[in-house]
Write a protein that holds these residues in place. Structure first.
Motif, mmCIF file in Angstrom:
data_model
loop_
_atom_site.group_PDB
_atom_site.id
_atom_site.type_symbol
_atom_site.label_atom_id
_atom_site.label_comp_id
_atom_site.label_asym_id
_atom_site.label_seq_id
_atom_site.Cartn_x
_atom_site.Cartn_y
_atom_site.Cartn_z
ATOM 1 N N THR A 70 0.835 -1.200 0.000
ATOM 2 C CA THR A 70 0.000 0.000 0.000
ATOM 3 C C THR A 70 0.870 1.251 0.000
ATOM 4 N N ILE A 71 1.932 1.232 0.795
ATOM 5 C CA ILE A 71 2.861 2.364 0.853
ATOM 6 C C ILE A 71 3.780 2.378 -0.364
ATOM 7 N N ALA A 72 4.346 1.224 -0.695
ATOM 8 C CA ALA A 72 5.386 1.155 -1.723
ATOM 9 C C ALA A 72 4.904 1.634 -3.084
ATOM 10 N N ARG A 73 3.650 1.330 -3.437
ATOM 11 C CA ARG A 73 3.138 1.713 -4.752
ATOM 12 C C ARG A 73 3.180 3.230 -4.947
ATOM 13 N N ALA A 74 2.749 3.977 -3.935
ATOM 14 C CA ALA A 74 2.733 5.437 -4.055
ATOM 15 C C ALA A 74 4.135 6.026 -3.940
ATOM 16 N N VAL A 75 4.968 5.442 -3.081
ATOM 17 C CA VAL A 75 6.335 5.939 -2.924
ATOM 18 C C VAL A 75 7.110 5.811 -4.236
ATOM 19 N N SER A 76 6.804 4.782 -5.024
ATOM 20 C CA SER A 76 7.484 4.607 -6.303
ATOM 21 C C SER A 76 7.242 5.788 -7.240
ATOM 22 N N ASP A 77 6.061 6.400 -7.161
ATOM 23 C CA ASP A 77 5.789 7.594 -7.968
ATOM 24 C C ASP A 77 6.716 8.742 -7.564
ATOM 25 N N ILE A 78 6.943 8.887 -6.266
ATOM 26 C CA ILE A 78 7.849 9.932 -5.778
ATOM 27 C C ILE A 78 9.274 9.645 -6.243
ATOM 28 N N ALA A 79 9.658 8.368 -6.227
ATOM 29 C CA ALA A 79 10.990 7.990 -6.693
ATOM 30 C C ALA A 79 11.200 8.384 -8.147
ATOM 31 N N ALA A 80 10.177 8.173 -8.980
ATOM 32 C CA ALA A 80 10.297 8.491 -10.404
ATOM 33 C C ALA A 80 10.492 9.978 -10.649
ATOM 34 N N VAL A 186 8.750 -14.398 -5.690
ATOM 35 C CA VAL A 186 7.505 -14.117 -4.971
ATOM 36 C C VAL A 186 7.685 -12.912 -4.060
ATOM 37 N N ARG A 187 8.798 -12.859 -3.359
ATOM 38 C CA ARG A 187 9.049 -11.711 -2.489
ATOM 39 C C ARG A 187 9.199 -10.432 -3.306
ATOM 40 N N ARG A 188 9.726 -10.542 -4.499
ATOM 41 C CA ARG A 188 9.824 -9.370 -5.375
ATOM 42 C C ARG A 188 8.431 -8.852 -5.722
ATOM 43 N N HIS A 189 7.487 -9.773 -5.905
ATOM 44 C CA HIS A 189 6.107 -9.376 -6.192
ATOM 45 C C HIS A 189 5.421 -8.804 -4.956
ATOM 46 N N LEU A 190 5.630 -9.431 -3.805
ATOM 47 C CA LEU A 190 4.933 -9.023 -2.590
ATOM 48 C C LEU A 190 5.537 -7.785 -1.940
ATOM 49 N N TYR A 191 6.861 -7.639 -2.044
ATOM 50 C CA TYR A 191 7.562 -6.554 -1.350
ATOM 51 C C TYR A 191 8.451 -5.778 -2.326
ATOM 52 N N PRO A 192 7.852 -5.015 -3.241
ATOM 53 C CA PRO A 192 8.652 -4.247 -4.210
ATOM 54 C C PRO A 192 9.475 -3.169 -3.512
ATOM 55 N N GLU A 193 10.539 -2.759 -4.177
ATOM 56 C CA GLU A 193 11.471 -1.786 -3.607
ATOM 57 C C GLU A 193 11.468 -0.505 -4.441
ATOM 58 N N PRO A 194 10.698 0.506 -4.037
ATOM 59 C CA PRO A 194 10.733 1.783 -4.767
ATOM 60 C C PRO A 194 12.152 2.343 -4.803
ATOM 61 N N ARG A 195 12.559 2.868 -5.940
ATOM 62 C CA ARG A 195 13.948 3.298 -6.136
ATOM 63 C C ARG A 195 14.137 4.769 -5.763
ATOM 64 N N LEU A 196 13.874 5.093 -4.494
ATOM 65 C CA LEU A 196 13.972 6.482 -4.044
ATOM 66 C C LEU A 196 15.378 7.047 -4.206
ATOM 67 N N ALA A 197 16.370 6.341 -3.703
ATOM 68 C CA ALA A 197 17.744 6.848 -3.783
ATOM 69 C C ALA A 197 18.204 6.944 -5.229
ATOM 70 N N LEU A 198 17.812 5.985 -6.046
ATOM 71 C CA LEU A 198 18.183 6.025 -7.460
ATOM 72 C C LEU A 198 17.552 7.231 -8.144
ATOM 73 N N GLY A 199 16.292 7.515 -7.855
ATOM 74 C CA GLY A 199 15.641 8.670 -8.464
ATOM 75 C C GLY A 199 16.375 9.964 -8.155
ATOM 76 N N ARG A 200 16.796 10.120 -6.906
ATOM 77 C CA ARG A 200 17.544 11.327 -6.531
ATOM 78 C C ARG A 200 18.905 11.363 -7.217
ATOM 79 N N PHE A 201 19.537 10.197 -7.340
ATOM 80 C CA PHE A 201 20.823 10.115 -8.034
ATOM 81 C C PHE A 201 20.674 10.514 -9.502
ATOM 82 N N LEU A 202 19.629 10.041 -10.143
ATOM 83 C CA LEU A 202 19.403 10.377 -11.552
ATOM 84 C C LEU A 202 19.173 11.872 -11.729
#
Length: 313
Positions: A70-80, A186-202
């Motif tokens: 629920t959190i990770a999906r929206a945080v990924s938008d911020i990362a982008a 399966v864990r990749r599907h259940l627990y995605p990792e928003p790329r916050l640090a990568l977005g800032r680096f880019l």
């Protein structure tokens, strides 16, 4: 005696993690939260939903993972957008089947993500309904006028993607077939990792020209980027980084990756990885419109085969 609604609100408040946040003047417990913005920042506002039967199947998706996602999906938008996460608001619609034990596990997953992505929960709402629905509104920040968008890719830019593609779809397939939730895919599907640090680096170090997170699948999201920037894109299918056990086609179509697809000027050097996440050049930005795949048989037009909510309507 406390009402069930009051008990739920108090349970959510206990995992909010906003007590020491200096920019928050007032959190959960009043009609609104009060946030004091920093000078020189633009706010990033986004919202996302987790809907029963659309985004998850309760027979196979654990409550803890749904809370996290629920959190990770929206945080990924911020990362982008190359941003920092600030705070979020959560509205829950709870059907009769969400018993106290299930809700407790859901809130634990929510709490893990709140802490991991440093995004305190500052308010929300709770209601009863026929199907579970969690609507998460997230707030992020970026220096004024510095946000990465989908709109600034230019002809001559190079197209890159982070990570390996297809793993989330493979994980969902394993779950549906009764496989173990401990499998890496399966864990990749259940627990995605928003790329916050990568977005800032880019944004800060690479001077990326455009970016989008891969939520609906490469075939869908790369077309969105091309349309937003009014450019054509050519992708070399041999360069697409595939998750182990996935075909190129599965990597192109699979959704819920939450990796970043981004463009950089040709003169900019991009490292092969960031924080152990591979960064792979997969294509080139050109004049014109549409997206084409370069295959061993020549160029073919990429069709949008990603997820669409109203496909059958």
């Amino acid at each position: 005696m406390k009402s069930v609604e009051r008990q739920i609100i108090e349970a959510v408040s206990r995992i909010a993690q906003c007590d020491e946040w200096v920019n928050l003047r007032l959190g959960i417990g009043d009609d609104t939260a009060v946030y004091v913005p920093s000078i020189g920042e633009d706010l990033l506002l986004t919202t996302d939903q987790v809907v029963e039967g659309t985004h998850f199947e309760r027979e196979i998706h654990p409550a803890h993972a749904l809370g996290y996602k629920t959190i990770a999906r929206a945080v990924s938008d911020i990362a982008a957008m190359g941003g920092n996460s600030l705070c979020c608001l959560l509205s829950l619609c709870l059907p009769d089947w969400t018993r106290p034990d299930w809700l407790r596990h859901y809130l634990r997953g929510l709490s893990v993500a709140i802490g991991r992505f440093n995004i305190p929960l500052v308010g929300g709402d709770v209601a009863r309904g026929e199907k579970f629905n969690a609507t998460l509104s997230a707030v992020g920040s970026v220096s004024q006028t510095a946000a990465l968008t989908r709109h600034n890719a230019e002809p001559g830019d190079r197209l890159y993607v982070s990570g390996l593609l297809g793993g989330s779809a493979l994980g969902l397939k394993i779950l549906r077939e009764g496989g173990s939730s401990r499998r890496v895919a399966v864990r990749r599907h259940l627990y995605p990792e928003p790329r916050l640090a990568l977005g800032r680096f880019l944004r800060n170090e690479v001077s990326a020209s455009a970016a989008i997170d891969l939520s609906d699948g490469l075939s869908s999201d790369v077309i969105k980027l091309a349309l937003a920037s009014s450019v054509a894109i050519e992708i070399d299918v041999r360069s697409i980084p595939c998750y182990r056990g996935c075909s190129v086609d599965e990597a192109i179509v699979g959704g819920e990756e939450y990796e970043l697809l981004f463009t950089v000027p040709a003169k900019v050097k991009v490292p092969g990885a960031f924080d152990h996440v591979p960064l792979t050049k997969i294509g080139t930005i050109k004049t014109g419109s549409g997206v084409k795949l370069r295959t061993e048989n020549g160029l073919i037009t990429l069709q949008d085969r990603g997820f669409h909510h109203f496909e059958s309507q």
